[in-house]
Scaffold this motif. Structure first.
Motif, mmCIF file in Angstrom:
data_model
loop_
_atom_site.group_PDB
_atom_site.id
_atom_site.type_symbol
_atom_site.label_atom_id
_atom_site.label_comp_id
_atom_site.label_asym_id
_atom_site.label_seq_id
_atom_site.Cartn_x
_atom_site.Cartn_y
_atom_site.Cartn_z
ATOM 1 N N ASN A 295 42.276 11.598 22.958
ATOM 2 C CA ASN A 295 43.153 11.584 24.141
ATOM 3 C C ASN A 295 44.629 11.551 23.750
ATOM 4 O O ASN A 295 45.470 12.089 24.467
ATOM 5 N N LEU A 296 44.953 10.930 22.629
ATOM 6 C CA LEU A 296 46.334 10.910 22.138
ATOM 7 C C LEU A 296 46.727 12.201 21.428
ATOM 8 O O LEU A 296 47.881 12.396 21.070
ATOM 9 N N GLY A 297 45.747 13.076 21.210
ATOM 10 C CA GLY A 297 46.032 14.336 20.524
ATOM 11 C C GLY A 297 46.121 14.202 19.020
ATOM 12 O O GLY A 297 46.678 15.073 18.348
ATOM 13 N N LEU A 298 45.556 13.116 18.462
ATOM 14 C CA LEU A 298 45.625 12.892 17.019
ATOM 15 C C LEU A 298 44.432 13.486 16.277
ATOM 16 O O LEU A 298 44.520 13.768 15.076
ATOM 17 N N ILE A 299 43.328 13.630 16.975
ATOM 18 C CA ILE A 299 42.170 14.311 16.399
ATOM 19 C C ILE A 299 41.714 15.369 17.380
ATOM 20 O O ILE A 299 41.992 15.299 18.572
ATOM 21 N N ARG A 300 41.020 16.349 16.821
ATOM 22 C CA ARG A 300 40.394 17.344 17.682
ATOM 23 C C ARG A 300 38.920 17.386 17.344
ATOM 24 O O ARG A 300 38.516 17.171 16.196
ATOM 25 N N THR A 301 38.152 17.626 18.348
ATOM 26 C CA THR A 301 36.723 17.812 18.150
ATOM 27 C C THR A 301 36.387 19.199 18.664
ATOM 28 O O THR A 301 37.080 19.742 19.521
ATOM 29 N N ARG A 302 35.348 19.753 18.087
ATOM 30 C CA ARG A 302 34.889 21.050 18.554
ATOM 31 C C ARG A 302 33.399 21.159 18.269
ATOM 32 O O ARG A 302 32.879 20.465 17.392
ATOM 33 N N PRO A 303 32.736 22.036 19.007
ATOM 34 C CA PRO A 303 31.309 22.241 18.723
ATOM 35 C C PRO A 303 31.117 22.801 17.327
ATOM 36 O O PRO A 303 31.960 23.546 16.822
ATOM 37 N N SER A 304 30.018 22.448 16.696
ATOM 38 C CA SER A 304 29.692 22.958 15.361
ATOM 39 C C SER A 304 29.415 24.446 15.432
ATOM 40 O O SER A 304 28.775 24.923 16.348
ATOM 41 N N GLU A 305 29.908 25.183 14.408
ATOM 42 C CA GLU A 305 29.702 26.631 14.393
ATOM 43 C C GLU A 305 29.347 27.193 13.023
ATOM 44 O O GLU A 305 28.648 28.173 12.935
ATOM 45 N N SER B 293 26.987 25.455 7.569
ATOM 46 C CA SER B 293 26.676 24.077 7.187
ATOM 47 C C SER B 293 26.551 23.205 8.424
ATOM 48 O O SER B 293 25.734 22.294 8.471
ATOM 49 N N GLU B 294 27.381 23.481 9.429
ATOM 50 C CA GLU B 294 27.290 22.708 10.658
ATOM 51 C C GLU B 294 26.000 23.031 11.397
ATOM 52 O O GLU B 294 25.356 22.156 11.956
ATOM 53 N N VAL B 295 25.596 24.315 11.387
ATOM 54 C CA VAL B 295 24.338 24.704 12.013
ATOM 55 C C VAL B 295 23.187 24.015 11.284
ATOM 56 O O VAL B 295 22.248 23.534 11.899
ATOM 57 N N ALA B 296 23.283 23.941 9.948
ATOM 58 C CA ALA B 296 22.248 23.248 9.177
ATOM 59 C C ALA B 296 22.182 21.784 9.583
ATOM 60 O O ALA B 296 21.101 21.222 9.729
ATOM 61 N N GLU B 297 23.345 21.154 9.777
ATOM 62 C CA GLU B 297 23.351 19.755 10.187
ATOM 63 C C GLU B 297 22.733 19.611 11.579
ATOM 64 O O GLU B 297 21.961 18.714 11.825
ATOM 65 N N GLU B 298 23.073 20.522 12.486
ATOM 66 C CA GLU B 298 22.471 20.478 13.817
ATOM 67 C C GLU B 298 20.962 20.614 13.697
ATOM 68 O O GLU B 298 20.221 19.912 14.366
ATOM 69 N N SER B 299 20.502 21.533 12.841
ATOM 70 C CA SER B 299 19.074 21.729 12.668
ATOM 71 C C SER B 299 18.415 20.467 12.142
ATOM 72 O O SER B 299 17.323 20.109 12.577
ATOM 73 N N GLU B 300 19.071 19.781 11.206
ATOM 74 C CA GLU B 300 18.529 18.518 10.703
ATOM 75 C C GLU B 300 18.430 17.506 11.829
ATOM 76 O O GLU B 300 17.433 16.803 11.952
ATOM 77 N N GLU B 301 19.465 17.418 12.664
ATOM 78 C CA GLU B 301 19.422 16.487 13.785
ATOM 79 C C GLU B 301 18.308 16.870 14.740
ATOM 80 O O GLU B 301 17.583 16.008 15.235
ATOM 81 N N ASP B 302 18.143 18.163 15.007
ATOM 82 C CA ASP B 302 17.065 18.612 15.885
ATOM 83 C C ASP B 302 15.711 18.221 15.311
ATOM 84 O O ASP B 302 14.824 17.779 16.041
ATOM 85 N N ILE B 303 15.544 18.385 13.986
ATOM 86 C CA ILE B 303 14.285 18.009 13.346
ATOM 87 C C ILE B 303 14.061 16.506 13.478
ATOM 88 O O ILE B 303 12.964 16.054 13.811
ATOM 89 N N LEU B 304 15.104 15.730 13.224
ATOM 90 C CA LEU B 304 14.975 14.285 13.349
ATOM 91 C C LEU B 304 14.543 13.915 14.760
ATOM 92 O O LEU B 304 13.705 13.047 14.964
ATOM 93 N N LEU B 305 15.115 14.575 15.746
ATOM 94 C CA LEU B 305 14.796 14.270 17.142
ATOM 95 C C LEU B 305 13.430 14.804 17.530
ATOM 96 O O LEU B 305 12.631 14.108 18.154
ATOM 97 N N THR B 306 13.137 16.051 17.168
ATOM 98 C CA THR B 306 11.883 16.685 17.557
ATOM 99 C C THR B 306 10.692 15.977 16.939
ATOM 100 O O THR B 306 9.680 15.760 17.594
ATOM 101 N N ASP B 307 10.814 15.621 15.672
ATOM 102 C CA ASP B 307 9.707 14.955 14.996
ATOM 103 C C ASP B 307 9.296 13.665 15.694
ATOM 104 O O ASP B 307 8.163 13.240 15.584
ATOM 105 N N TYR B 308 10.204 13.066 16.395
ATOM 106 C CA TYR B 308 9.891 11.797 17.036
ATOM 107 C C TYR B 308 10.045 11.849 18.542
ATOM 108 O O TYR B 308 10.224 10.829 19.177
ATOM 109 N N SER C 81 27.405 14.434 18.816
ATOM 110 C CA SER C 81 26.530 14.714 17.680
ATOM 111 C C SER C 81 26.683 16.114 17.114
ATOM 112 O O SER C 81 26.512 16.318 15.933
ATOM 113 N N GLU C 82 26.949 17.094 17.929
ATOM 114 C CA GLU C 82 27.063 18.459 17.453
ATOM 115 C C GLU C 82 28.518 18.885 17.408
ATOM 116 O O GLU C 82 28.857 20.016 17.680
ATOM 117 N N ARG C 83 29.363 17.962 17.047
ATOM 118 C CA ARG C 83 30.792 18.238 17.020
ATOM 119 C C ARG C 83 31.332 17.951 15.628
ATOM 120 O O ARG C 83 30.757 17.193 14.868
#
Length: 184
Positions: free
Chosen positions: A71-81, A84-99, A113-115
């Motif tokens: 909100n102060l404009g000191l960091i920016r976040t963006r969706p993973s693209e 390596s970010e897609v791989a991380e998203e896939s790992e998170e999806d696996i962690l979630l899907t498996d359980y 999580s996907e930012r």
């Protein structure tokens, strides 16, 4: 706990490398390891209050500070693209899907999580200003920057499941409420 010093730690971690930091789970674990292994809480006399939660060490303060800094404009976040970010998203999806966990029901795998996280130009300038103020107050600001850089270099490219498994094995008290029991 001094929220300004906590936020300085967060800015320092995000800005420790020119590369974006990918994923809130990775960010939480790196902050946890900064406190446990790099002893930055002792250096700053401030830090995050972690508790054992659904995916290991968790601090709600991290989310609050990320939102504040964004909100102060000191960091920016963006969706993973990137790949390596897609791989991380896939790992998170696996962690979630498996359980059979849904993103909607998991706060730690929530909207961040996907930012990726990076300092803005203003954030980089503010971090330099903060480092100068910390040094003037007798804090070893160079050590803070060195430790955050070391943690980033050590864990940025480690697969997420391995990072989580490492934290669970080394700090089992923080894994006791985990839903990722196969990583314990």
């Amino acid at each position: 706990m001094n929220s300004g010093l906590r936020r300085a730690l967060l800015l320092s971690l995000i800005g420790a490398r020119d590369e974006e930091l990918s994923g809130i789970v990775r960010l939480q674990k790196m902050l946890f390891l900064l406190e446990k292994e790099a002893k930055v809480r002792e250096l700053l006399r401030a830090g995050y209050d972690f508790e054992a939660y659904r995916f290991g060490p968790y601090s709600r303060e991290v989310y609050d500070d990320l939102e504040f800094l964004e909100n102060l404009g000191l960091i920016r976040t963006r969706p993973s693209e990137s790949e390596s970010e897609v791989a991380e998203e896939s790992e998170e999806d696996i962690l979630l899907t498996d359980y059979s966990l849904s993103r909607a029901e998991t706060s730690e795998f929530g909207r961040h999580s996907e930012r990726t996280f990076a300092l803005t130009r203003e954030g980089s300038a503010k971090l330099k200003e903060i480092i100068g103020k910390l040094a003037a107050r007798g804090v070893d600001a160079e050590a803070l920057q060195r430790k955050t850089r070391q943690i980033r270099e050590k864990y940025d490219r480690v697969p997420l499941y391995r990072l989580i498994r490492y934290v669970y094995k080394k700090y089992p008290d923080f894994a006791r409420n985990s839903e990722l029991v196969h990583l314990k």
